[in-house]
Design an enzyme around this catalytic site. Structure first.
Site, PDB file in Angstrom:
ATOM      1  CG  ASP A  30      -9.170   2.486  -0.360  1.00 40.26           C
ATOM      2  OD1 ASP A  30      -8.719   1.565  -0.687  1.00 40.26           O
ATOM      3  OD2 ASP A  30      -8.475   3.628   0.181  1.00 40.26           O
ATOM      4  CG  ASN A  89      -2.645   4.421   2.279  1.00 37.14           C
ATOM      5  OD1 ASN A  89      -3.571   4.245   1.353  1.00 37.14           O
ATOM      6  ND2 ASN A  89      -2.243   3.371   2.789  1.00 37.14           N
ATOM      7  CG  ASP A 114      -2.077   0.530   1.259  1.00 34.04           C
ATOM      8  OD1 ASP A 114      -2.318   1.481   0.043  1.00 34.04           O
ATOM      9  OD2 ASP A 114      -3.032   0.564   2.005  1.00 34.04           O
TER      10      ASP A 114
HETATM   11  C1  DGJ Z   1      -5.817   1.893   1.896  1.00 34.43           C
HETATM   12  C2  DGJ Z   1      -6.326   0.764   1.245  1.00 34.43           C
HETATM   13  O1  DGJ Z   1      -6.535   1.008  -0.056  1.00 34.43           O
HETATM   14  C3  DGJ Z   1      -7.059  -0.003   2.082  1.00 34.43           C
HETATM   15  O2  DGJ Z   1      -7.541  -1.184   1.258  1.00 34.43           O
HETATM   16  C4  DGJ Z   1      -6.715  -0.420   3.449  1.00 34.43           C
HETATM   17  O3  DGJ Z   1      -5.501  -1.442   2.879  1.00 34.43           O
HETATM   18  C5  DGJ Z   1      -6.053   0.906   4.096  1.00 34.43           C
HETATM   19  N1  DGJ Z   1      -4.918   1.632   3.293  1.00 34.43           N
HETATM   20  C6  DGJ Z   1      -5.259   0.290   5.270  1.00 34.43           C
HETATM   21  O4  DGJ Z   1      -4.804   1.360   5.768  1.00 34.43           O
END
Ligand code: DGJ
Length: 729
Positions: free
Chosen positions: A548, A480, A478
């Protein structure tokens, strides 16, 4: 197929499966673009360039007012010596000047396709499958060599391009702009098509007529981004899924990019694509080289469907790698939307047990298993198990899951660091930052500086340690947040603006090292869903978490848009709980299943909370998907009805020999006094006969394609779906 150089006329003719691409060297070394489109046998200047004396378009030759770079279609144009359009590159000399003047010097034609140092790229397994032309352009004054590389593929209507800068002079040069592609079309009768979006809303299609001036999409976020995918196409007006010309471009890169169309004063269109020149500045010392990433160019005379299938086939065969390239992907359950950070081993094993009973094959432990990660404020970088949550350790939990008969998968976010982490306390300068400025957080986290070798080594070691000590067969990788304060403590002042690209080179090295060391592991990339859904990442990790947003209705658009470029086998798609956690919508389990079965099926909800009826439905979905997943994941994909154009969506999967065909239909809202509707299929062979599986109904392929199928009138109410499955008899 192949690449021909006509020495007399000084023309290059590149022939792919059904495409031709033609260039010419004129005067003393200018390289002009003559044609790209449907294949022709030979080129004889039928569209010869007509030179005119155009006002305010200057002339490199004193005695010829008709020759101006401003009016000529070029292959790799520069700025500052008569062309006023945006250039493909720009280099600064030690004396401050930014004028260079590239001229043809030599060329080579080789079989196959050389790899790109440190960068992902399409490849060929057999060197007879492609041919590569390298044209060396030289700037006499500086000794700068620019090598333009073109590969044509035998089985595809694809040309790939990349550029290498080589400083053969004695000046230190600075690359201010180093794009991978430029192509000058001789008209502007196009529409600009691209994919825009946001977190939870990736893959949205936009198509607008090209207008005068510049139209561009880009990323300055340090990732290819949810906001704009590194894909654009010029399409002729009226082009649809089955007819019309498409010129498509996809950048094999995961960082800042620019994709641009510029319509000039004479209605020519210049398309450029490459690393975003914004905030980019690369120091090229004498003797050094700079390699740009590659652009994949697809031409189709047969509409968007054909364009997409070309991308899909190319990427399935010549981009994805490793053991999982051609293997059916497992049906998984992921605990993220089931538990978020709030779980313990009992809860995990309960979900895994329920999953096993439903036929699911892989359990994925998402965020929250490491450090003290009970929320998103802490612990990124501390990749050791949280013994409070999992007292018996990760290996023990993984073993327990395996004993239940499921494979075990694990989430990582290796590129990030929390300020509240042991890693940050010991290495506060390991994140991207600039001196004496605050470090902006996003999701309470900072970005590790992957332009640094030591940071990359640490990531490789920490992730590898877990993969060596825990029986992990799947990794969700991931990422983010996007970059801010882009700077590196390890680079000198005059190289700070190299940081973003050096990060990508570091990331690719890390991904290459880890994925090569663990060839059995299936890696899925993710960046808050589809924030880095690009061919660069797919080269290392053969599937991506598409979004997501797991709402079935939103997913129709997200998956439809993403399918423009990326193969179905690369798209993760999960059934989640209702009301949906992202948009609060309640859709039927049937529809959620049918949408998720149109990609790599998974479940992301607390399976222990399913009612008996829901359990039965899920069991059937899982069993059915096992039967059809080869067709879904590796078949040809045809889009029938677009969610961007109305209330209904439909698509078809067909295997290569068209002996098996599956059609999916979705209707979002119930319509009062709804007309009776018929669905005409694509992907069927009109000469074959097909049986509707589970019935004794037999139809001709021609009937399915030309007459169509009755969409059952009993599909009444919101959020309906229907699936037909045919096999040749
Ligand atoms: C973002 C991802 O897209 C989600 O599916 C999940 O893994 C979260 N992060 C977890 O923090």
């Amino acid at each position: 197929m192949g690449i021909r150089f006509d020495g007399k006329n000084r023309t290059f003719h590149l022939q792919g499966k059904d495409t031709s691409y033609v260039m010419e060297i004129v005067r003393d070394g200018y390289l002009l673009h003559l044609y790209w489109g449907r294949k022709i046998n030979e080129y004889h200047h039928s569209n010869k360039i007509q030179l005119l004396d155009r006002g305010f378009s200057g002339n490199p030759y004193k005695d010829d007012r008709t020759f101006s770079l401003d009016t000529l279609p070029q292959e790799y144009p520069q700025y500052g010596n008569t062309d006023y359009r945006k250039p493909a590159y720009q280099v600064q000399l030690e004396n401050g000047s930014t004028i260079t003047d590239l001229r043809y010097c030599s060329h080579t034609i080789v079989k196959g396709k050389p790899s790109l140092k440190g960068l992902p790229a399409t490849y060929v397994q057999n060197e007879n499958d492609a041919e590569t032309l390298e044209i060396v352009m030289v700037d006499q004054l500086t000794g700068l060599e620019v090598i333009l590389s073109y590969t044509v593929f035998e089985q595809f209507n694809v040309i790939t391009r990349n550029v290498r800068f080589s400083n053969k002079g004695s000046d230190t040069l600075r690359l201010l702009r180093a794009l991978s592609l430029c192509i000058d079309f001789r008209d502007a009768d196009f529409e600009f098509l691209h994919l825009y979006g946001a977190h939870n809303n990736e893959g949205q299609l936009e198509r607008k007529p090209l207008r005068r001036g510049i139209q561009s999409i880009e990323s300055t976020r340090g990732a290819s981004s949810h906001q704009y995918n590194p894909f654009m196409a010029l399409v002729r007006k009226g082009t649809n899924e089955t007819t019309g010309e498409v010129y498509a471009f996809n950048f094999v890169y995961s960082g800042n990019f620019l994709a641009q169309a510029e319509v000039d004063q004479f209605k020519n269109t210049r398309v450029t694509m490459g690393i975003n020149p914004f905030d980019f500045n690369w120091k090229l010392e004498p003797g050094e080289e700079f390699q740009t990433p590659e652009v994949v160019m697809v031409y189709s005379a047969d509409g968007l469907g054909d364009m997409s299938r070309t991308f899909h086939n190319l990427y399935r065969t010549c981009l994805l790698r490793g053991k999982w390239k051609e293997r059916e992907r497992p049906i998984l359950v992921n605990n993220w939307e089931a538990t978020y950070f709030d779980f313990n081993s009992e809860k995990i094993l309960d979900i895994a047990k329920a999953a096993k009973e439903l036929g699911i094959e892989l359990f994925v432990l998402d965020d929250g298993w490491f450090g003290k990660r009970n929320n998103d404020k802490t612990s990124l970088g501390d990749w050791f198990v949280d013994r409070e949550k999992l007292p018996e350790g990760l290996d023990h939990l993984a073993e327990n899951v395996k004993e239940l008969g499921l494979e075990f998968g694990l989430w990582f976010e290796p590129e990030m660091i929390s300020v509240d982490s042991e890693l940050y306390r010991s290495h506060p300068d390991w994140c991207l930052h600039v001196p004496n400025r605050p470090r902006s957080e996003s999701r309470n986290q900072l970005v590790l500086d992957l332009s640094r070798k030591d940071v990359c080594e640490e990531i490789i070691n920490r992730v590898s340690h877990i993969l060596k000590t825990v029986p992990v067969s799947y990794v969700k990788w991931d990422m983010n947040r996007h970059m801010t304060e882009v700077g590196s403590a390890s680079l000198p002042a005059d190289r700070q603006r190299e940081t973003a690209h050096r990060y990508m080179l570091g990331l690719y090295r890390v991904m290459d090292t880890i994925t090569s060391a663990f060839p059995d592991v299936l890696f899925e990339s993710c960046s808050g869903g589809g924030g880095r859904f690009d061919p660069g990442i797919l080269y290392y990790m053969p599937q991506t978490w598409t979004s997501d947003n797991t709402d079935a209705v939103s997913r129709l658009k997200i998956q439809y848009g993403t399918s423009m470029v990326y193969p179905i086998v690369t798209m993760g798609a999960h059934v989640s709980a209702v009301p949906n956690h992202q948009v609060n919508r309640i859709t039927s389990l049937d529809m959620r299943g049918a949408v998720a079965m149109s990609g790599n099926l998974g479940y992301e909800l607390d399976l222990t909370k399913l009612s008996a009826i829901e359990q039965e439905i899920v069991k059937q979905q899982v069993a059915r998907y096992k039967e059809i997943r080869n067709l879904i994941q590796f078949g040809d994909f045809y889009r029938l009805l677009s969610p961007f154009e109305g209330n209904e969506t439909a698509w078809v999967f067909a295997n290569q020999d068209q002996t098996e065909v599956m059609a999916f239909y979705f209707s979002v809202l119930a319509e009062p006094a709804s007309p009776l509707k018929y669905l005409k299929l694509m992907g069927v062979d009109v000469k074959k006969k097909y049986q509707l599986i589970g019935t004794d109904h037999v139809y001709g392929g021609d009937e399915l394609a030309y007459v169509g199928l009755s969409i059952p009138a009993e599909l009444n109410g919101d959020f309906q779906s229907y699936i037909w499955h045919f096999r040749e008899i």
